[in-house]
Design a protein around this motif. Structure first.
Motif, short mmCIF file in Angstrom:
data_model
loop_
_atom_site.label_atom_id
_atom_site.label_comp_id
_atom_site.label_asym_id
_atom_site.label_seq_id
_atom_site.Cartn_x
_atom_site.Cartn_y
_atom_site.Cartn_z
N GLN A 10 0.84 -1.21 0.00
CA GLN A 10 0.00 0.00 0.00
C GLN A 10 0.87 1.25 0.00
O GLN A 10 0.59 2.22 -0.72
CB GLN A 10 -0.92 0.01 1.21
CG GLN A 10 -2.02 -1.02 1.16
CD GLN A 10 -2.74 -1.17 2.49
OE1 GLN A 10 -2.31 -0.66 3.53
NE2 GLN A 10 -3.85 -1.90 2.48
N TRP A 11 1.94 1.24 0.79
CA TRP A 11 2.84 2.38 0.86
C TRP A 11 3.49 2.64 -0.50
O TRP A 11 3.60 3.77 -0.94
CB TRP A 11 3.89 2.16 1.95
CG TRP A 11 4.87 3.27 2.09
CD1 TRP A 11 6.20 3.23 1.77
CD2 TRP A 11 4.63 4.60 2.57
NE1 TRP A 11 6.79 4.44 2.03
CE2 TRP A 11 5.84 5.30 2.53
CE3 TRP A 11 3.49 5.26 3.04
CZ2 TRP A 11 5.97 6.62 2.92
CZ3 TRP A 11 3.60 6.58 3.44
CH2 TRP A 11 4.83 7.25 3.38
N ARG A 12 3.90 1.56 -1.17
CA ARG A 12 4.52 1.73 -2.49
C ARG A 12 3.53 2.35 -3.47
O ARG A 12 3.89 3.24 -4.24
CB ARG A 12 5.04 0.39 -3.03
CG ARG A 12 6.26 -0.11 -2.29
CD ARG A 12 7.05 -1.16 -3.05
NE ARG A 12 6.29 -2.22 -3.66
CZ ARG A 12 6.15 -3.44 -3.15
NH1 ARG A 12 6.67 -3.75 -1.98
NH2 ARG A 12 5.48 -4.36 -3.81
N VAL A 13 2.30 1.89 -3.45
CA VAL A 13 1.27 2.45 -4.34
C VAL A 13 1.05 3.93 -4.02
O VAL A 13 1.01 4.77 -4.94
CB VAL A 13 -0.06 1.65 -4.22
CG1 VAL A 13 -1.21 2.40 -4.86
CG2 VAL A 13 0.11 0.27 -4.85
N MET A 14 0.94 4.26 -2.75
CA MET A 14 0.73 5.67 -2.36
C MET A 14 1.92 6.52 -2.79
O MET A 14 1.74 7.63 -3.31
CB MET A 14 0.53 5.77 -0.85
CG MET A 14 -0.73 5.10 -0.33
SD MET A 14 -2.23 6.02 -0.65
CE MET A 14 -2.06 7.37 0.52
N ARG A 15 3.13 6.03 -2.60
CA ARG A 15 4.33 6.79 -2.99
C ARG A 15 4.36 7.03 -4.49
O ARG A 15 4.67 8.12 -4.94
CB ARG A 15 5.60 6.04 -2.57
CG ARG A 15 5.87 6.15 -1.08
CD ARG A 15 7.28 5.97 -0.77
NE ARG A 15 8.12 6.78 -1.67
CZ ARG A 15 9.41 6.94 -1.53
NH1 ARG A 15 10.02 6.35 -0.54
NH2 ARG A 15 10.11 7.67 -2.35
N VAL A 16 4.07 6.00 -5.26
CA VAL A 16 4.09 6.15 -6.72
C VAL A 16 3.03 7.14 -7.17
O VAL A 16 3.29 8.01 -8.00
CB VAL A 16 3.93 4.78 -7.42
CG1 VAL A 16 3.69 4.94 -8.92
CG2 VAL A 16 5.16 3.90 -7.18
N LEU A 17 1.83 7.05 -6.60
CA LEU A 17 0.78 8.00 -6.98
C LEU A 17 1.15 9.42 -6.56
O LEU A 17 0.87 10.37 -7.30
CB LEU A 17 -0.57 7.59 -6.36
CG LEU A 17 -1.24 6.40 -7.03
CD1 LEU A 17 -2.48 5.98 -6.24
CD2 LEU A 17 -1.60 6.70 -8.48
N ALA A 18 1.78 9.57 -5.41
CA ALA A 18 2.23 10.90 -4.97
C ALA A 18 3.28 11.44 -5.93
O ALA A 18 3.31 12.64 -6.23
CB ALA A 18 2.77 10.84 -3.55
N GLU A 19 4.12 10.57 -6.44
CA GLU A 19 5.20 10.98 -7.35
C GLU A 19 4.69 11.27 -8.76
O GLU A 19 5.06 12.27 -9.37
CB GLU A 19 6.26 9.88 -7.39
CG GLU A 19 7.46 10.21 -8.22
CD GLU A 19 8.50 9.09 -8.17
OE1 GLU A 19 9.11 8.83 -9.22
OE2 GLU A 19 8.68 8.47 -7.10
#
Length: 157
Positions: free
Chosen positions: A48-57
């Motif tokens: 979930q954190w990876r998905v959130m980070r990628v979307l934030a980026e």
């Protein structure tokens, strides 16, 4: 045929601990061990954190690109997106011109969550960088990028 010590197959293999796949897994575990307490505290899984980070980026992106950038298989991404959508962190809109494609992005709550959680993640990363040295981290990342480029190029042939 002469067998190597400890080899029941007769094939000479490197010591498991010194193989690239195992070394990369061990390094990943050592790094992630630093991040897991933070992830537990904020109620996120690693994926979930990876998905959130990628979307934030990236901002808005489609599921295929999101899965690739977050290193997540499509079936797992579907489940993760359902959870993040239920939490109010992610939204999806149909792409103009192609109603089959879903464009995903963080909601205002998702952006706020990342703004609050990111400093702690950055602090953990800074600790790792302090332990190892910024130059060494850049060398490792550059080496891994070269490895990926060469392996992907070879596979494309």
């Amino acid at each position: 045929m002469k067998r190597e010590p400890g080899s029941s197959t007769g094939f000479a293999l490197a010591q498991t601990r010194r193989t690239l796949p195992i070394a990369l897994l061990r390094a990943r575990e050592a790094v992630m061990e630093r991040f897991r307490p933070m992830l537990r505290d904020i109620g996120m899984t690693e994926q979930q954190w990876r998905v959130m980070r990628v979307l934030a980026e990236l901002g808005e992106t489609d599921a295929t690109e999101l899965a690739a950038q977050a290193c997540i298989l499509a079936p797992s991404l579907t489940r993760i997106l359902r959870t993040l959508t239920e939490r109010g962190f992610v939204t999806g809109n149909r792409a103009s011109g192609d109603a089959r494609r879903l464009q995903l992005s963080l909601t205002a709550d998702g952006l706020r969550f990342m703004t609050e959680a990111s400093p702690r993640s950055a602090q953990i990363y800074a600790g790792i960088e302090s332990d190892l040295g910024g130059d060494q981290i850049h060398q490792l990342l550059d080496g891994i990028e070269r490895l990926l480029e060469r392996l992907e190029a070879r596979q494309a042939r």
